[in-house]
Design an enzyme around this catalytic site. Structure first.
Site, PDB file in Angstrom:
ATOM      1  N   GLY A   1     -21.308  43.087  47.891  1.00 28.06           N
ATOM      2  CA  GLY A   1     -21.518  41.654  48.062  1.00 28.06           C
ATOM      3  C   GLY A   1     -20.439  41.007  48.923  1.00 28.06           C
TER       4      GLY A   1
ATOM      5  CD  GLU B   1     -16.111  41.781  44.031  1.00 33.16           C
ATOM      6  OE1 GLU B   1     -17.195  41.307  43.669  1.00 33.16           O
ATOM      7  OE2 GLU B   1     -16.019  42.841  44.674  1.00 33.16           O
TER       8      GLU B   1
HETATM    9  C1  5RP Z   1     -19.572  42.374  45.303  1.00 32.73           C
HETATM   10  C2  5RP Z   1     -19.575  43.584  44.458  1.00 32.73           C
HETATM   11  C3  5RP Z   1     -20.640  43.644  43.396  1.00 32.73           C
HETATM   12  O1  5RP Z   1     -20.026  43.675  42.166  1.00 32.73           O
HETATM   13  C4  5RP Z   1     -21.456  44.883  43.616  1.00 32.73           C
HETATM   14  O2  5RP Z   1     -22.003  44.832  44.921  1.00 32.73           O
HETATM   15  C5  5RP Z   1     -22.570  45.016  42.575  1.00 32.73           C
HETATM   16  O3  5RP Z   1     -23.520  44.009  42.784  1.00 32.73           O
HETATM   17  P1  5RP Z   1     -24.798  43.861  41.866  1.00 32.73           P
HETATM   18  O4  5RP Z   1     -24.323  43.506  40.510  1.00 32.73           O
HETATM   19  O5  5RP Z   1     -25.587  42.750  42.530  1.00 32.73           O
HETATM   20  O6  5RP Z   1     -25.549  45.163  41.879  1.00 32.73           O
HETATM   21  O7  5RP Z   1     -18.781  44.468  44.559  1.00 32.73           O
HETATM   22  O8  5RP Z   1     -18.622  42.483  46.324  1.00 32.73           O
END
Ligand code: 5RP
Length: 260
Positions: free
Chosen positions: A105, A111
């Site tokens: 994301g 994060e």
């Molecule tokens: C965002 C992330 C998300 O936590 C990861 O992509 C998982 O996303 P989702 O819960 O929509 O499957 O690392 O940078």
């Protein structure tokens, strides 16, 4: 609405709900980004309004900050919070040692900073995110826009000496333009198929000028809450070596509290 949820969405939902129970009154909580983390934020908002839960949330993206405010969670910056009791976030992949790939994301930088500044990091994920070896999911790397093509070349060169199966690197796009992260950077996705030595790769990538951070989270995560499409939830605690399995609630619709 519940009936229309796919098994994967249901798995994310139950994992997020179980993890929300780990949050206690007075905690400073890192709030992850993505669809699984969004369920968590909604559930915590519900606990704030229905139970009077008092928490301060540190979001890991502008999207999460907006959602957290909408559901009534007090939002503070990491610097205001200082240190966090707990961060709960999703992941793109996790292995048996709870090393992760994150950044699907495009929020990996905030994060990682937030997770590292926490006493505990808990990952919430559907069962499909578990892998034996990281790398099937393209590894996101955040790079500064200045000279990104040179940075890409340097990454490709470095990959030649790494224990990986693939070496193609692509710039993440948002329609016609390069994706811009919350920190004003770009994302390079590394299509590695299999990462033999994630620890080494994480260190090597961060040595390259232009790389801000990579999406490998090594030795950061303590627990994982794994959701299944039938409502089962598994909580694995790496430090204690324990596994707790929760069966779906019997009786009426497991997901009934989702409506509205
Ligand atoms: C965002 C992330 C998300 O936590 C990861 O992509 C998982 O996303 P989702 O819960 O929509 O499957 O690392 O940078």
């Amino acid at each position: 609405m519940t009936g229309e949820m796919s098994p994967i969405e249901q798995a994310k939902f139950v994992a997020a709900n179980r993890a929300a129970e780990l949050v206690q009154d007075g905690m400073r909580v890192g709030l992850g980004t993505g669809s699984t983390a969004a369920w968590l934020v909604r559930r915590l908002g519900e606990r704030v309004s229905k139970e009077g839960l008092k928490i301060r949330g540190v979001p890991t993206s502008t999207a999460t900050a907006q959602l957290a405010r909408e559901v009534g969670i007090e939002v503070v910056s990491l610097d205001q919070a200082g240190w966090l009791d707990l961060t709960i976030d999703g992941a793109d992949e996790f292995d048996g040692e709870l090393n992760l790939i994150k950044g699907g994301g495009a929020a990996l930088l905030q994060e990682k900073i937030v997770a590292t500044a926490s006493d505990q990091m808990v990952v919430i994920a559907d069962a499909g995110k578990e892998v034996e070896t990281l790398g099937a999911f393209p590894l996101p790397v955040e790079v500064i826009p200045f000279g990104w093509q040179t940075t890409k070349l340097l990454i490709e060169e470095a990959l030649d000496t790494m224990d990986v199966l693939g070496n193609s690197v692509t710039l993440r796009m948002n329609s016609e333009a390069p994706k811009v992260t919350d920190e004003g950077n770009h994302i390079l996705d590394l299509h590695l198929k299999r990462i033999g030595n994630a620890r080494q790769l994480a260190l090597v990538l961060n040595q390259i000028p232009g790389v801000v951070e990579n999406g490998l989270f090594i030795d950061i995560c303590d627990k994982v809450v794994i959701g299944h499409g039938d409502g089962r939830v598994e909580l694995r605690n790496l430090n204690e070596g324990t596994v707790e399995v929760g069966e779906p609630r019997s009786g009426d619709n497991l997901f009934s509290d989702l409506a509205g």
